[in-house]
Enzyme design. Structure first.
Site, PDB file in Angstrom:
ATOM      1  NE  ARG A  56       8.764  -2.466  -5.367  1.00 20.48           N
ATOM      2  CZ  ARG A  56       7.439  -1.780  -4.942  1.00 20.48           C
ATOM      3  NH1 ARG A  56       8.700  -1.426  -3.694  1.00 20.48           N
ATOM      4  NH2 ARG A  56       6.563  -2.309  -5.341  1.00 20.48           N
TER       5      ARG A  56
ATOM      6  N   PRO B 119       1.896  -0.923  -0.094  1.00 18.72           N
ATOM      7  CG  PRO B 119      -1.096  -1.667   1.462  1.00 18.72           C
ATOM      8  CD  PRO B 119       0.606  -2.027   1.402  1.00 18.72           C
ATOM      9  CD  GLU B 120       2.088   3.185  -4.617  1.00 18.69           C
ATOM     10  OE1 GLU B 120       2.498   4.874  -4.625  1.00 18.69           O
ATOM     11  OE2 GLU B 120       1.860   2.328  -5.328  1.00 18.69           O
TER      12      GLU B 120
ATOM     13  CE  LYS C 123       5.522   2.890   0.612  1.00 14.12           C
ATOM     14  NZ  LYS C 123       5.604   2.044  -0.163  1.00 14.12           N
TER      15      LYS C 123
END
Length: 265
Positions: A254, A2-3, A52
């Protein structure tokens, strides 16, 4: 993972349904049992997010720190909640509703000194009113590291993840491999302002809206019930602006996405 907008949305929701009253806190799974006992039946003073990280501040100075990681999730449930299902790390029960937390990377008790240490090691958060974008700029403007990596470094900028990274760089026609030192001050100001706006929409709507209205057509979104993106998870598909196939690679473990034409430098 989740951002930042997800954590801010959770903080607002928890502030609304739990703050100002005692909360029953338990750990059905057992892994947070000692920590839960320290705040059980205490008044939740406020809930907030920084990047976060989610922070529940209780009377007496105890703070529950949560980092959802890849798999963490809160599930809101009406009262009575019934028996826990699965591995519930933390259960919160308020006057009218409750929530179960499963699968977080971290769920632990902090004191105010630990909270301050967390804040010091995180970069500015575009969703916080006290954010100082110049803190991030001072690091970016002196770094030979790629801007695509810097935007994902939580010590530089808190709350930005892979989607916002890919999309904001596309929107400002910046190649993700451009060194931070080659990003201009005007470009950084525009990136920051755009993140503030886009992430605020994410808090309000619960999903990331990153495509401008004039480009919001053509290929569907990368996943069901998600809004369209410009480049995120669109490798090989036509750019929504110029038609060039979207490129993809990996940066610091990523996935990376960009348009070779729109983001040529």
């Amino acid at each position: 993972m989740p951002e930042g907008h997800t954590l801010h949305r959770l903080a607002r929701e928890h502030q609304r349904i739990f703050a100002g009253a005692p909360v029953r806190v338990s750990s059905p799974q057992g892994r947070f049992e000692a920590g839960a006992a320290l705040v059980d039946r205490r008044v939740l003073v406020r809930a907030e997010a920084w990047g976060k990280h989610l922070l529940h501040h209780y009377e007496g100075g105890r703070v529950v720190h949560v980092h959802l990681g890849l798999y963490g999730k809160f599930t809101e449930l009406p009262l009575p909640m019934g028996a826990p299902v699965g591995q519930v790390r933390m259960r919160m029960v308020g006057a009218e509703t409750g929530t179960d937390l499963r699968g977080p990377t971290a769920c632990e008790i902090y004191d105010e000194e630990q909270v301050r240490a967390l804040e010091l090691r995180l970069g500015p958060d575009p969703l916080r009113v006290d954010a100082d974008p110049d803190r991030a700029w001072r690091r970016i403007s002196k770094s030979r590291t790629a801007i695509g990596a810097l935007l994902m470094d939580q010590a530089v900028l808190a709350g930005v993840g892979n989607v916002y990274r890919a999309e904001v760089l596309f929107r400002h026609e910046i190649h993700p491999e451009r060194p931070g030192v080659e990003v201009t001050a005007a470009e950084w100001e525009a990136i920051w302002a755009d993140l503030v706006t886009m992430m605020a929409v994410g808090v309000r709507e619960g999903v990331m809206h990153v495509v401008r209205p004039e480009h919001d057509n053509g290929d569907p979104a990368y996943a069901k019930d998600r809004p369209r993106t410009y480049v995120y998870r669109r490798t090989g598909s036509a750019c929504r602006v110029c038609g060039t196939p979207v490129a993809g690679s990996v940066m610091k473990a990523r996935n990376l996405f960009w348009c070779p034409t729109c983001q040529s430098s």
